[in-house]
Motif scaffolding. Structure first.
Motif, PDB file in Angstrom:
ATOM      1  N   THR A  14       0.851  -1.180   0.000  1.00 37.57           N
ATOM      2  CA  THR A  14       0.000   0.000   0.000  1.00 37.57           C
ATOM      3  C   THR A  14       0.891   1.235   0.000  1.00 37.57           C
ATOM      4  O   THR A  14       1.808   1.343   0.808  1.00 37.57           O
ATOM      5  CB  THR A  14      -0.904   0.019   1.247  1.00 37.57           C
ATOM      6  OG1 THR A  14      -1.681  -1.182   1.261  1.00 37.57           O
ATOM      7  CG2 THR A  14      -1.828   1.198   1.229  1.00 37.57           C
ATOM      8  N   TYR A  15       0.600   2.152  -0.905  1.00 39.54           N
ATOM      9  CA  TYR A  15       1.364   3.390  -0.980  1.00 39.54           C
ATOM     10  C   TYR A  15       0.679   4.475  -0.170  1.00 39.54           C
ATOM     11  O   TYR A  15      -0.535   4.471  -0.022  1.00 39.54           O
ATOM     12  CB  TYR A  15       1.502   3.848  -2.432  1.00 39.54           C
ATOM     13  CG  TYR A  15       2.261   2.872  -3.293  1.00 39.54           C
ATOM     14  CD1 TYR A  15       3.619   2.668  -3.098  1.00 39.54           C
ATOM     15  CD2 TYR A  15       1.621   2.141  -4.282  1.00 39.54           C
ATOM     16  CE1 TYR A  15       4.319   1.764  -3.873  1.00 39.54           C
ATOM     17  CE2 TYR A  15       2.308   1.234  -5.060  1.00 39.54           C
ATOM     18  CZ  TYR A  15       3.662   1.043  -4.858  1.00 39.54           C
ATOM     19  OH  TYR A  15       4.351   0.147  -5.628  1.00 39.54           O
ATOM     20  N   THR A  16       1.486   5.396   0.337  1.00 36.54           N
ATOM     21  CA  THR A  16       0.960   6.551   1.060  1.00 36.54           C
ATOM     22  C   THR A  16       1.431   7.812   0.343  1.00 36.54           C
ATOM     23  O   THR A  16       2.270   7.752  -0.560  1.00 36.54           O
ATOM     24  CB  THR A  16       1.465   6.597   2.515  1.00 36.54           C
ATOM     25  OG1 THR A  16       2.881   6.851   2.501  1.00 36.54           O
ATOM     26  CG2 THR A  16       1.177   5.303   3.240  1.00 36.54           C
ATOM     27  N   LYS A  17       0.923   8.960   0.769  1.00 37.47           N
ATOM     28  CA  LYS A  17       1.330  10.214   0.136  1.00 37.47           C
ATOM     29  C   LYS A  17       2.810  10.511   0.370  1.00 37.47           C
ATOM     30  O   LYS A  17       3.395  11.330  -0.331  1.00 37.47           O
ATOM     31  CB  LYS A  17       0.472  11.369   0.638  1.00 37.47           C
ATOM     32  CG  LYS A  17       0.640  11.666   2.102  1.00 37.47           C
ATOM     33  CD  LYS A  17      -0.216  12.818   2.544  1.00 37.47           C
ATOM     34  CE  LYS A  17       0.033  13.085   4.029  1.00 37.47           C
ATOM     35  NZ  LYS A  17      -0.592  14.304   4.467  1.00 37.47           N
ATOM     36  N   ASP A  18       3.426   9.832   1.317  1.00 38.35           N
ATOM     37  CA  ASP A  18       4.842  10.032   1.611  1.00 38.35           C
ATOM     38  C   ASP A  18       5.756   9.059   0.875  1.00 38.35           C
ATOM     39  O   ASP A  18       6.976   9.162   0.993  1.00 38.35           O
ATOM     40  CB  ASP A  18       5.083   9.922   3.114  1.00 38.35           C
ATOM     41  CG  ASP A  18       4.354  11.006   3.892  1.00 38.35           C
ATOM     42  OD1 ASP A  18       4.320  12.159   3.411  1.00 38.35           O
ATOM     43  OD2 ASP A  18       3.809  10.697   4.962  1.00 38.35           O
ATOM     44  N   SER A  19       5.183   8.138   0.107  1.00 38.23           N
ATOM     45  CA  SER A  19       5.987   7.165  -0.629  1.00 38.23           C
ATOM     46  C   SER A  19       6.752   7.865  -1.758  1.00 38.23           C
ATOM     47  O   SER A  19       6.212   8.759  -2.418  1.00 38.23           O
ATOM     48  CB  SER A  19       5.096   6.082  -1.237  1.00 38.23           C
ATOM     49  OG  SER A  19       4.393   5.386  -0.239  1.00 38.23           O
ATOM     50  N   ASN A  57      -2.531   0.759  -4.999  1.00 34.43           N
ATOM     51  CA  ASN A  57      -3.333   1.973  -4.845  1.00 34.43           C
ATOM     52  C   ASN A  57      -2.591   3.220  -5.332  1.00 34.43           C
ATOM     53  O   ASN A  57      -2.925   4.336  -4.961  1.00 34.43           O
ATOM     54  CB  ASN A  57      -3.745   2.150  -3.380  1.00 34.43           C
ATOM     55  CG  ASN A  57      -2.565   2.455  -2.480  1.00 34.43           C
ATOM     56  OD1 ASN A  57      -1.460   2.004  -2.727  1.00 34.43           O
ATOM     57  ND2 ASN A  57      -2.805   3.204  -1.431  1.00 34.43           N
ATOM     58  N   VAL A 112      -3.752   7.265  -4.796  1.00 33.42           N
ATOM     59  CA  VAL A 112      -3.016   8.160  -3.903  1.00 33.42           C
ATOM     60  C   VAL A 112      -2.501   9.379  -4.669  1.00 33.42           C
ATOM     61  O   VAL A 112      -2.574  10.510  -4.169  1.00 33.42           O
ATOM     62  CB  VAL A 112      -1.857   7.422  -3.192  1.00 33.42           C
ATOM     63  CG1 VAL A 112      -1.043   8.379  -2.333  1.00 33.42           C
ATOM     64  CG2 VAL A 112      -2.387   6.288  -2.345  1.00 33.42           C
TER      65      VAL A 112
END
Length: 45
Positions: free
Chosen positions: A2-7, A32, A36
Motif C-alpha cells: 500500500t502506498y501513502t502520500k509520503d511514498s 493503490n 493516492v
C-alpha cells in the motif's frame, strides 16, 4: 503493498503529472498508486 502520500514513488508520479510529462490516467494502476496520486493532486472524483 500500500502506498501513502509520503511514498517516494507517489511523490515522483505527482511531480511528473504536475510537470505535464504524464496525465493522471497514465499513472500505473499498481496497487493503490493511482488513487493516492489523485488524492495528492486533488483530482479524485
Amino acid at each position: 503493498m500500500t502506498y501513502t502520500k509520503d511514498s517516494v514513488i507517489v511523490k515522483t508520479w505527482v511531480s511528473l503529472v504536475m510537470a505535464g510529462a504524464y496525465t493522471v490516467d497514465q499513472v500505473p494502476a499498481l496497487f493503490n498508486l493511482r488513487t493516492v496520486v489523485q488524492e495528492v493532486l486533488g483530482t479524485l472524483e
